[in-house]
Structures are given as structure tokens and as C-alpha cells.
Design a protein around this motif. Structure first.
Motif, mmCIF file in Angstrom:
data_model
loop_
_atom_site.group_PDB
_atom_site.id
_atom_site.type_symbol
_atom_site.label_atom_id
_atom_site.label_comp_id
_atom_site.label_asym_id
_atom_site.label_seq_id
_atom_site.Cartn_x
_atom_site.Cartn_y
_atom_site.Cartn_z
ATOM 1 N N GLY A 62 -50.750 39.759 -28.029
ATOM 2 C CA GLY A 62 -51.055 40.574 -28.557
ATOM 3 C C GLY A 62 -50.603 41.335 -30.042
ATOM 4 N N ILE A 63 -51.778 42.226 -30.399
ATOM 5 C CA ILE A 63 -52.128 42.445 -31.610
ATOM 6 C C ILE A 63 -51.246 43.943 -32.224
ATOM 7 C CG2 ILE A 63 -53.053 43.021 -34.142
ATOM 8 C CD1 ILE A 63 -55.030 39.746 -33.095
ATOM 9 N N ALA A 64 -50.671 44.084 -33.228
ATOM 10 C CA ALA A 64 -49.859 45.509 -33.230
ATOM 11 C C ALA A 64 -50.614 46.804 -34.284
ATOM 12 C CB ALA A 64 -48.715 45.625 -33.383
ATOM 13 N N LYS A 65 -50.423 47.294 -34.476
ATOM 14 C CA LYS A 65 -51.329 48.024 -35.734
ATOM 15 C C LYS A 65 -50.710 48.110 -37.096
ATOM 16 C CE LYS A 65 -51.023 52.186 -36.443
ATOM 17 N NZ LYS A 65 -51.516 53.964 -35.565
ATOM 18 N N TRP A 66 -48.879 47.882 -36.822
ATOM 19 C CA TRP A 66 -48.430 47.250 -38.219
ATOM 20 C C TRP A 66 -47.429 46.490 -37.904
ATOM 21 C CZ3 TRP A 66 -46.927 53.278 -37.658
ATOM 22 C CH2 TRP A 66 -47.802 53.908 -38.362
ATOM 23 N N VAL A 67 -46.482 46.469 -39.058
ATOM 24 C CA VAL A 67 -45.518 44.505 -38.833
ATOM 25 C C VAL A 67 -44.821 45.199 -37.574
ATOM 26 C CG1 VAL A 67 -45.021 43.133 -40.182
ATOM 27 C CG2 VAL A 67 -46.594 43.413 -41.059
ATOM 28 N N ASP A 68 -44.436 44.381 -37.098
ATOM 29 C CA ASP A 68 -42.931 44.539 -36.167
ATOM 30 C C ASP A 68 -42.966 45.355 -34.889
ATOM 31 O OD1 ASP A 68 -42.161 42.221 -37.491
ATOM 32 O OD2 ASP A 68 -40.905 43.371 -39.443
ATOM 33 N N TYR A 69 -44.364 46.037 -34.928
ATOM 34 C CA TYR A 69 -44.395 46.950 -33.892
ATOM 35 C C TYR A 69 -44.903 46.296 -32.803
ATOM 36 C CZ TYR A 69 -43.557 51.295 -36.325
ATOM 37 O OH TYR A 69 -42.883 52.355 -37.136
ATOM 38 N N CYS A 70 -44.874 47.331 -31.103
ATOM 39 C CA CYS A 70 -45.010 45.641 -30.258
ATOM 40 C C CYS A 70 -46.654 46.499 -30.211
ATOM 41 C CB CYS A 70 -44.842 47.124 -28.968
ATOM 42 S SG CYS A 70 -42.892 46.847 -28.883
ATOM 43 N N PRO A 71 -47.125 44.818 -29.726
ATOM 44 C CA PRO A 71 -48.395 45.294 -29.930
ATOM 45 C C PRO A 71 -49.122 46.441 -28.146
ATOM 46 C CG PRO A 71 -47.767 43.489 -28.125
ATOM 47 C CD PRO A 71 -46.132 44.186 -29.173
ATOM 48 N N ASP A 72 -50.101 47.289 -28.610
ATOM 49 C CA ASP A 72 -51.398 47.705 -28.020
ATOM 50 C C ASP A 72 -52.316 46.851 -27.674
ATOM 51 O OD1 ASP A 72 -52.977 48.922 -29.343
ATOM 52 O OD2 ASP A 72 -51.231 49.063 -29.999
ATOM 53 N N VAL A 73 -53.585 47.284 -26.563
ATOM 54 C CA VAL A 73 -54.478 46.438 -26.717
ATOM 55 C C VAL A 73 -55.606 46.490 -26.724
ATOM 56 C CG1 VAL A 73 -54.878 48.251 -24.596
ATOM 57 C CG2 VAL A 73 -55.887 45.655 -24.392
ATOM 58 N N MET A 74 -55.754 48.102 -27.484
ATOM 59 C CA MET A 74 -56.108 48.703 -28.649
ATOM 60 C C MET A 74 -56.420 47.820 -30.210
ATOM 61 S SD MET A 74 -57.413 52.306 -30.341
ATOM 62 C CE MET A 74 -56.442 52.079 -32.123
ATOM 63 N N HIS A 75 -55.497 47.800 -30.567
ATOM 64 C CA HIS A 75 -55.484 47.194 -31.844
ATOM 65 C C HIS A 75 -55.313 45.731 -31.532
ATOM 66 C CE1 HIS A 75 -53.418 50.916 -32.906
ATOM 67 N NE2 HIS A 75 -54.056 50.357 -34.301
ATOM 68 N N THR A 76 -55.006 44.841 -30.146
ATOM 69 C CA THR A 76 -55.653 43.829 -30.346
ATOM 70 C C THR A 76 -56.618 43.250 -30.123
ATOM 71 O OG1 THR A 76 -53.569 43.561 -28.602
ATOM 72 C CG2 THR A 76 -55.354 41.961 -27.986
ATOM 73 N N TYR A 77 -57.406 44.012 -29.746
ATOM 74 C CA TYR A 77 -58.834 44.240 -29.306
ATOM 75 C C TYR A 77 -59.546 44.174 -30.835
ATOM 76 C CZ TYR A 77 -64.349 44.662 -29.371
ATOM 77 O OH TYR A 77 -65.031 44.290 -28.941
ATOM 78 N N LEU A 78 -59.107 45.674 -31.296
ATOM 79 C CA LEU A 78 -59.680 45.511 -32.229
ATOM 80 C C LEU A 78 -59.879 44.837 -33.772
ATOM 81 C CD1 LEU A 78 -59.704 49.985 -32.987
ATOM 82 C CD2 LEU A 78 -61.431 47.558 -32.015
ATOM 83 N N GLY A 79 -58.729 43.868 -33.478
ATOM 84 C CA GLY A 79 -58.249 43.092 -34.708
ATOM 85 C C GLY A 79 -58.797 41.948 -34.609
ATOM 86 N N ILE A 80 -59.094 41.483 -33.321
ATOM 87 C CA ILE A 80 -59.593 40.440 -32.993
ATOM 88 C C ILE A 80 -61.194 40.379 -33.354
ATOM 89 C CG2 ILE A 80 -60.348 38.932 -31.394
ATOM 90 C CD1 ILE A 80 -58.302 39.408 -30.353
ATOM 91 N N SER A 81 -61.491 41.723 -33.062
ATOM 92 C CA SER A 81 -63.606 41.935 -33.279
ATOM 93 C C SER A 81 -64.230 42.450 -34.818
ATOM 94 C CB SER A 81 -63.834 42.940 -32.566
ATOM 95 O OG SER A 81 -63.062 44.210 -33.041
#
Length: 353
Positions: free
Chosen positions: A297-316
Motif C-alpha cells: 500500500g501507499i500513503a499520502k505522506w512518508v511514514d503514514y499509514c497507507p490507504d486504498v485511495m492513495h495507493t491507487y492514485l499513486g500507482i495510476s
């Protein structure tokens, strides 16, 4: 398929992101209970991420289950209805709450849910034959306000550029613009432009990376992008967008970089044929630094918990890059593979009509 890698120290954790997205399609953790009413959207993020990761085979056995579940979210009329039905898709089974007066505010279609439901059905290879197209379009007309904007539901609530984009996506996917006033919508977008070149959620509101994407993408889907803005408008708009990059992208001046703008700002520049101004190595370095190396998963900021929205928008957002063939369709926010499938459906509908 190649996955983004910026150096030997930071690699794209593809397999872990696949596992994370699969978990998000199951039972959400307790801390995510506040978004349970928007499960259609979270399913879109997870399934579209799997599509971008070439990992849809992981849900092949459950594909029909997901399709059936999405259709169960479609708001349809019944013989017991005593008030007009607002057609489209609801966000979750938790919204299916009945009341004695049959006029509750809970179980209503929502324009964002309708867009993401249609997009997810396309990703899963459904032919949209069970979508009540005419009813959805007639209800869409009721959501447009006199200033050209859209509200998400047929109640007295907010209206802004987010829902303009959702309305444009629904019309584009269903290939019918007759239910909305396109000219009023374009005027609303023009009125939301600011002196700095960016676009706000509405007239007089601060320029924002998300609302700028929604406005530009809506115009692109309408085929009216170049005719709406002057050459100088486009120049100042591109300048404002390019200045949103520090290392990654941020949505407003003097705000920290945020993974989701990898897509919102990057896709806008893509639609404007200006992605070459992006320092992609810096963008990818930032996004990869926000990965959860243990759980995925990917978070909005470094050292934050990932969430599905930021995971997808980071990947896309990463897959907007031109290395090889970009995987992300910047206008519809789905993969090019899914967008090509939609184009085939459009051709079939045209022949059938």
C-alpha cells in the motif's frame, strides 16, 4: 510489463501492493469504518489498481461475484415506491436503510458512486447491459443546478467541480450528453478559473489540483478543451500545474507534497500534452518513499499509514509516464486496456442503434 523503479534503493513493491488491494476488497480494518458507506468507490480503487498491476487474474474466480455485487448497488424503482426514484448507484449495502415514510436520505443514488460503479464494471469486462441507462441519464438531469454545476444527490447539498467531472464521465461512458446542459457546465468551469491560471471547486474558490483536474478532464471528455480556453489561458494553466511539483506534487501553493496529486496534477498535464515538463524521477522517488514495505500500500505522506485511495492514485499516477506505453487513461482514470474495451462497447452500441 515493467514497473517503476527509480534506483537500487527504492523499488516498486508490486507484489505487496497486489496483496494490499486484495485485502481492501475484503473486510476493511476498523479504522476505515467511516468509509463503509462508500464501498463502491473503495472497490474501484482496489480493482483498478489490480488492473494497472496486471493482477486481475487474482480475482478471476470472484469476478462475477463483484459484478453482481455492483449491480445490487443499482437503485431501481419498485412497485412500493410512493416517491420518485433517483436512479444510479448507491455506495454500499449499509445505505440500504428503509424508513416508514419512504423518503429517507440514506438509500439514494450518488453521482460519484454511479461513475465508479460504471468504471469498475468496465474494468471487469461487463457489457453494461444491466445498467438502466435512460433512467440514470434522466436522474442526472435533475442533479444539474442553474449555474451549470452538479450536486451528488437529489437533495439540498454541496455542488462543485468533483461532481461536474463525475457527470461528464457518466455521460461519456453511456455515450449520451442529451440529459445535461453542456454549455452551462462549460460556463461554470470558465467562471471557476482564477487569476493564477488554476481552477477552483467553484467560482471565487482557491485553485486546487483536484478541481483543476476535474475541470480539464470534463472538458476533454466533452471534446471542448481547446475551444474553451484561449492560448493564454492554457499557458497560465500549464504554468500553474508545473509549479505544483516540488519533489512529488502538491495540490495548492505552500502545501506539502501528497501522493494523490501524482495522478491529479500529472493526468491534467497529460491531457494538456505537457507531461514532458514533469521531473518524473523526482515524482517516482517521492511516491516510492511512501510505500509500506511490510504490508504494502501507499500513503499520502512518508511514514503514514497507507490507504486504498492513495495507493491507487499513486500507482495510476506513476503509470502516466511515457516509458513504453502509458497504462493510465488520463481522462477516465482507468487503464488504457479498460478504456479500449469501453471503445469497443461504444462501437457495438452504435451498430445496434
Amino acid at each position: 510489463m515493467e514497473f517503476p523503479v527509480n534506483d537500487a534503493e527504492q523499488k516498486f513493491l508490486r507484489d505487496k501492493h497486489v496483496k494490499y488491494c486484495l485485502r481492501c476488497l475484503g473486510v476493511l480494518p476498523e479504522r476505515c469504518q467511516s468509509i463503509d458507506s462508500s464501498r463502491v468507490v473503495t472497490a474501484f480503487f482496489a480493482i483498478s489498481a489490480l488492473d494497472h498491476l496486471n493482477a486481475l487474474d487474482n480475482i478471476e474466480d470472484d469476478k462475477q461475484h463483484f459484478i453482481d455485487w455492483i449491480y445490487s448497488m443499482q437503485v431501481v424503482a419498485s412497485e412500493d415506491d410512493t416517491v420518485p426514484v433517483d436512479y444510479g448507484f448507491r455506495g454500499s449495502t449499509s445505505c440500504m436503510i428503509s424508513t416508514n415514510n419512504n423518503s429517507d436520505l440514506c438509500d439514494k443514488a450518488h453521482i460519484a458512486m454511479t461513475y465508479t460503479a460504471l468504471a469498475t464494471l468496465i474494468i471487469l469486462g461487463d457489457d453494461l447491459s444491466k445498467v438502466q441507462k435512460e433512467n440514470i441519464l434522466s436522474s442526472l438531469k435533475e442533479l444539474q443546478l442553474p449555474d451549470g454545476s452538479f450536486r451528488p444527490m437529489n437533495i439540498d447539498c454541496e455542488s462543485d467541480m468533483r461532481f461536474v467531472y463525475c457527470a461528464a464521465c457518466v455521460c461519456y461512458i453511456l455515450q449520451d450528453w442529451s440529459s445535461i446542459d453542456v454549455e452551462k457546465t462549460i460556463q461554470y468551469i470558465q467562471n471557476s478559473r482564477n487569476y493564477d491560471g488554476g481552477i477552483g471547486q467553484g467560482p471565487g474558490l482557491e485553485s486546487h489540483g483536484g478541481s483543476t483536474y476535474c475541470a480539464v478532464a470534463a472538458l476533454w471528455l466533452m471534446g471542448r478543451l481547446e475551444s474553451t480556453f484561449t492560448e493564454n489561458d492554457l499557458r497560465t494553466l500549464k504554468r500553474w500545474l508545473v509549479f505544483r511539483q516540488n519533489h512529488g506534487f502538491h495540490g495548492r501553493p505552500n502545501k506539502p507534497d501528497d501522493t494523490c496529486y501524482t495522478f491529479w496534477v500529472g493526468a491534467t498535464l497529460k491531457l494538456l500534452d505537457s507531461y514532458e515538463f514533469v521531473n518524473y524521477s523526482e515524482v517516482s522517488r517521492y511516491v516510492l518513499s511512501t510505500q509500506d514495505e511490510i504490508c504494502g500500500g501507499i500513503a499520502k505522506w512518508v511514514d503514514y499509514c497507507p490507504d486504498v485511495m492513495h495507493t491507487y492514485l499513486g500507482i495510476s499516477g506513476l503509470f502516466l509516464h511515457d516509458k513504453g506505453s502509458p497504462l493510465t487513461h488520463p481522462g477516465l482514470n482507468i487503464s488504457h486496456r479498460a478504456a479500449n474495451y469501453l471503445s469497443k462497447l461504444h462501437k457495438q452500441w452504435k451498430v445496434q442503434s
